[in-house]
Scaffold this active site. Structure first.
Site: not given
Length: 107
Positions: A80-82
């Site tokens: 995951f990231c932003q």
């Protein structure tokens, strides 16, 4: 590669997997972003380091990241990231290295 090849996991699915201890969560944001706050239990490996990290010997990985290196056959390896772009990049990269059970939490 199409995004559909990289299944996403919903927040409720993610919570369930984490609660049961059946997921490895990797935050592919920068160290600065992760230091400002991340999902508890997530391992931070910036996407810029991910390819070399996943190719390291297990002992070197553990020394650098203080965690066990994910196994190729791991079932629930969740990136995951932003916003989702780096998470997608990470899933494509991991798949290219032979990882099987890859998921993406869309940020």
């Amino acid at each position: 590669m199409w995004p559909s090849e990289h299944p996403t996991v919903s927040l409720s699915e993610l919570r369930s997997l984490l609660a049961s201890g059946r997921a490895r969560l990797i935050d592919v944001r920068s160290r600065e972003e992760a230091a400002a706050g991340t999902i508890p239990g997530a391992l931070n490996i910036p996407v810029s380091e991910l390819e070399s990290a996943l190719q390291m010997e297990p002992a070197a990985f553990k020394a650098l990241y203080s965690a066990e290196k994910p196994k190729l056959e791991e079932e629930n390896l969740i990136f995951f990231c932003q916003m989702g772009k780096r998470g997608l990049q990470a899933t494509q990269l991991a798949q290219g290295l032979g990882y099987k059970g890859i998921w993406r939490f869309p940020g």
